[in-house]
Design an enzyme around this catalytic site. Sequence first.
Site, mmCIF file in Angstrom:
data_model
loop_
_atom_site.group_PDB
_atom_site.id
_atom_site.type_symbol
_atom_site.label_atom_id
_atom_site.label_comp_id
_atom_site.label_asym_id
_atom_site.label_seq_id
_atom_site.Cartn_x
_atom_site.Cartn_y
_atom_site.Cartn_z
ATOM 1 N N GLY A 218 45.150 43.208 44.967
ATOM 2 C CA GLY A 218 44.815 43.112 46.376
ATOM 3 C C GLY A 218 43.482 42.409 46.617
ATOM 4 O O GLY A 218 43.227 41.901 47.700
ATOM 5 N N GLY A 220 42.194 39.915 44.546
ATOM 6 C CA GLY A 220 42.141 38.551 44.036
ATOM 7 C C GLY A 220 42.883 38.406 42.724
ATOM 8 O O GLY A 220 43.617 39.303 42.309
ATOM 9 N N VAL A 222 43.042 37.607 38.521
ATOM 10 C CA VAL A 222 42.255 37.880 37.318
ATOM 11 C C VAL A 222 42.657 36.883 36.225
ATOM 12 O O VAL A 222 43.852 36.718 35.943
ATOM 13 C CB VAL A 222 42.491 39.327 36.822
ATOM 14 C CG1 VAL A 222 41.620 39.617 35.613
ATOM 15 C CG2 VAL A 222 42.201 40.334 37.929
ATOM 16 N N LYS A 235 37.539 38.204 37.489
ATOM 17 C CA LYS A 235 38.242 38.491 38.747
ATOM 18 C C LYS A 235 37.646 37.616 39.842
ATOM 19 O O LYS A 235 36.458 37.734 40.164
ATOM 20 C CB LYS A 235 38.095 39.973 39.106
ATOM 21 C CG LYS A 235 38.975 40.384 40.257
ATOM 22 C CD LYS A 235 38.736 41.819 40.684
ATOM 23 C CE LYS A 235 39.583 42.793 39.944
ATOM 24 N NZ LYS A 235 39.588 44.129 40.570
ATOM 25 N N ASP A 330 41.676 55.182 43.604
ATOM 26 C CA ASP A 330 42.824 54.297 43.364
ATOM 27 C C ASP A 330 43.286 54.385 41.904
ATOM 28 O O ASP A 330 43.509 53.367 41.250
ATOM 29 C CB ASP A 330 42.461 52.855 43.730
ATOM 30 C CG ASP A 330 43.701 51.998 44.008
ATOM 31 O OD1 ASP A 330 44.800 52.565 44.211
ATOM 32 O OD2 ASP A 330 43.580 50.763 44.008
ATOM 33 N N LYS A 332 45.767 54.586 39.168
ATOM 34 C CA LYS A 332 47.181 54.224 38.968
ATOM 35 C C LYS A 332 47.254 53.409 37.683
ATOM 36 O O LYS A 332 46.215 52.899 37.212
ATOM 37 C CB LYS A 332 47.707 53.423 40.160
ATOM 38 C CG LYS A 332 46.954 52.146 40.435
ATOM 39 C CD LYS A 332 47.534 51.402 41.610
ATOM 40 C CE LYS A 332 46.759 50.120 41.890
ATOM 41 N NZ LYS A 332 47.291 49.340 42.981
ATOM 42 N N PRO A 333 48.445 53.264 37.096
ATOM 43 C CA PRO A 333 48.522 52.577 35.795
ATOM 44 C C PRO A 333 47.957 51.153 35.813
ATOM 45 O O PRO A 333 47.415 50.704 34.804
ATOM 46 C CB PRO A 333 50.023 52.583 35.493
ATOM 47 C CG PRO A 333 50.526 53.804 36.176
ATOM 48 C CD PRO A 333 49.746 53.894 37.454
ATOM 49 N N ALA A 334 48.031 50.438 36.955
ATOM 50 C CA ALA A 334 47.496 49.069 36.982
ATOM 51 C C ALA A 334 45.977 49.071 36.840
ATOM 52 O O ALA A 334 45.381 48.061 36.451
ATOM 53 C CB ALA A 334 47.892 48.378 38.282
ATOM 54 N N ASP A 348 38.583 48.768 38.413
ATOM 55 C CA ASP A 348 38.836 48.623 39.840
ATOM 56 C C ASP A 348 38.182 49.717 40.694
ATOM 57 O O ASP A 348 38.853 50.577 41.260
ATOM 58 C CB ASP A 348 40.355 48.634 40.079
ATOM 59 C CG ASP A 348 40.724 47.597 41.132
ATOM 60 O OD1 ASP A 348 39.834 47.205 41.887
ATOM 61 O OD2 ASP A 348 41.887 47.186 41.178
HETATM 62 N N1 LIG Z 1 39.604 43.538 32.089
HETATM 63 C C1 LIG Z 1 40.872 43.160 32.039
HETATM 64 N N2 LIG Z 1 41.430 42.808 30.873
HETATM 65 C C2 LIG Z 1 42.722 42.424 30.802
HETATM 66 N N3 LIG Z 1 43.545 42.370 31.873
HETATM 67 C C3 LIG Z 1 43.048 42.702 33.084
HETATM 68 C C4 LIG Z 1 41.692 43.116 33.227
HETATM 69 N N4 LIG Z 1 41.475 43.404 34.529
HETATM 70 C C5 LIG Z 1 42.636 43.196 35.169
HETATM 71 N N5 LIG Z 1 43.585 42.769 34.321
HETATM 72 C C6 LIG Z 1 44.973 42.419 34.644
HETATM 73 O O1 LIG Z 1 44.998 41.834 35.930
HETATM 74 C C7 LIG Z 1 45.861 42.585 36.781
HETATM 75 C C8 LIG Z 1 45.314 42.550 38.198
HETATM 76 O O2 LIG Z 1 44.166 43.332 38.235
HETATM 77 P P1 LIG Z 1 43.504 43.774 39.593
HETATM 78 O O3 LIG Z 1 42.485 44.799 39.280
HETATM 79 O O4 LIG Z 1 43.057 42.590 40.351
HETATM 80 O O5 LIG Z 1 44.703 44.301 40.463
HETATM 81 P P2 LIG Z 1 45.549 45.631 40.517
HETATM 82 O O6 LIG Z 1 44.725 46.776 40.048
HETATM 83 O O7 LIG Z 1 46.851 45.372 39.832
HETATM 84 O O8 LIG Z 1 45.823 45.751 42.076
HETATM 85 P P3 LIG Z 1 44.815 46.207 43.243
HETATM 86 O O9 LIG Z 1 43.481 45.610 42.951
HETATM 87 O O10 LIG Z 1 45.452 45.620 44.459
HETATM 88 O O11 LIG Z 1 44.814 47.686 43.214
HETATM 89 C C9 LIG Z 1 45.916 43.980 36.172
HETATM 90 O O12 LIG Z 1 47.090 44.676 36.520
HETATM 91 C C10 LIG Z 1 45.842 43.658 34.696
HETATM 92 O O13 LIG Z 1 47.123 43.350 34.222
#
Ligand SMILES: Nc1ncnc2c1ncn2[C@@H]1O[C@H](COP(=O)(O)OP(=O)(O)OP(=O)(O)O)[C@@H](O)[C@H]1O
Length: 491
Positions: A218, A220, A222, A235, A330, A332-334, A348
């Site tokens: 949400g 941007g 990565v 990011k 927030d 969650k698995p992501a 995040d």
């Molecule tokens: N430090 C990192 N190392 C490896 N992959 C990463 C890293 N940070 C983020 N990612 C990858 O980029 C994806 C997007 O990350 P981001 O934090 O922008 O969004 P999100 O957590 O999926 O969604 P939102 O920010 O909307 O809650 C993640 O799901 C992950 O797969």
Amino acid sequence: MYIYELPFEINKELCRLLDNDDDWKELAGVHMKYSAFDVNEIEQVAKRQGSSPTNQLFTVWGQLNHRVEELFILLYRMKHIPALRCLVPVVDSRFHRLLQKQDSKCLKEKHPLSSDGNANRQKTLKVEGSDSSLPLPVMLIEKAIQLPTPSKAYDDDQPTDESYTDSTKNSTSTLDGKPNALDDEFLKSVSAIPLLSYEDLREATNNWSDSNLLGKGGFGKVYKGEWKLLPVAVKKLLDNDGKNKELIREMCLNQYRHDNILPLYGYSLGGPEACLVYQFMAGGSLEQRLRCKSFHPPLTWCQRYRIAHGVARGLLFLHTMAGTPLIHGDIKPANILLDQCTMPKIGDFGLARKGPYGEERTHLKVSRVHGTRPYLPDEYLRTRCLSPAVDVFSYGIVMVEMATALPVIDKGRPVLLLSDFIHQLARERVDFATEEDKNIRGSQNSNPQLCREFVNIGLHCTKYLRHERPTMLEVYKRLDAMNFPGKEIFK
Ligand SMILES: Nc1ncnc2c1ncn2[C@@H]1O[C@H](COP(=O)(O)OP(=O)(O)OP(=O)(O)O)[C@@H](O)[C@H]1O
């Protein structure tokens, strides 16, 4: 220089000056933004130890990796000239201009140099030709650095803190709007986190190549990159109004270092988009691993346990590290990233907020709900009550997902939300082992007993009534007490 590195004599003199008239309380409460509860706690600890409350304040604040330059600016805002003079030998010469301003019209000394530091206080400062009540240098510096105080960015009962967005955008401009290398220099020297150039990041990510894209969220996109021979995740924040607040929040949070919190390596403000640079997590996100969206094999139970244990530890730290808990908001698995050894780190922190403090305050009423719907409890969604129990609820959903890999929302299921579905199964006395992640069910990695235990923790954490949920300490202890073959290697 960090606060905890202050030379003994300087520290002693500062304590003498700030203990006087309880000036340290103004520094702690007004400028460092500690709550009344925290200030009282600092005072009590100092009393018990028979030591200086200023010294205790420096100990607490210093643990957050604050630097003497930050203290210098706070004392400048307090107009505490004797204390500023005391710090002159240990701050960079660029900061001395603040002190030199004292004789000019824009700064009336509130503490004329007297040996006891007592003074006539000039509460209001006016700048000629300006409608601001702050002297120009302070405005400039505040715009350039947005001091990372422990609670400023999170104190969000009334989350209308739009000021952070503008301050980020203006960070490399002078008051007349022209870029100013000096302010960048200030930023670099005041923040413990390196300020990086946008060009370096463009190069590091192969000109933001799609082949380097790790994911989108949400806030941007990565990208994977290599910076100073280090694999990093960059990011690139969307330039939406308000979104850059995340940058400030993440920077503030970076003061709290912990094995299970994703480290921020650097940030960039100068280019078209603000960027945050993190440790690259080679194991991907828990989301990718549970949904088998990566080249990695399905997680074993030992790895799932390790993740559950580490995330509980990280959340326990956030909820208890200071008098006021920090609520991630927030989970969650992501947002759970895994390193090459499947050690989890919580990332995040864009929605993190400082929570309620004091025994009588159990929650905050926020004006807007943020976060991801299926991971949020009813009291937060309906009545906007934010408390650490919100994170506990989200953690509970993650536990159920780790055990079953079931989707959090499934329109094809009689019950849409995973939280409701799992409680329905419990009422029907279904054996949760039948819901074990199908990627390992029936394989040699299957562990029906751990599956039941994970879901049971999930059920406890997602209780409808907030006060019936466990604290993260209770969850952590429960996990710690579990026994299964191979546990010790993976913990
Ligand atoms: N430090 C990192 N190392 C490896 N992959 C990463 C890293 N940070 C983020 N990612 C990858 O980029 C994806 C997007 O990350 P981001 O934090 O922008 O969004 P999100 O957590 O999926 O969604 P939102 O920010 O909307 O809650 C993640 O799901 C992950 O797969």
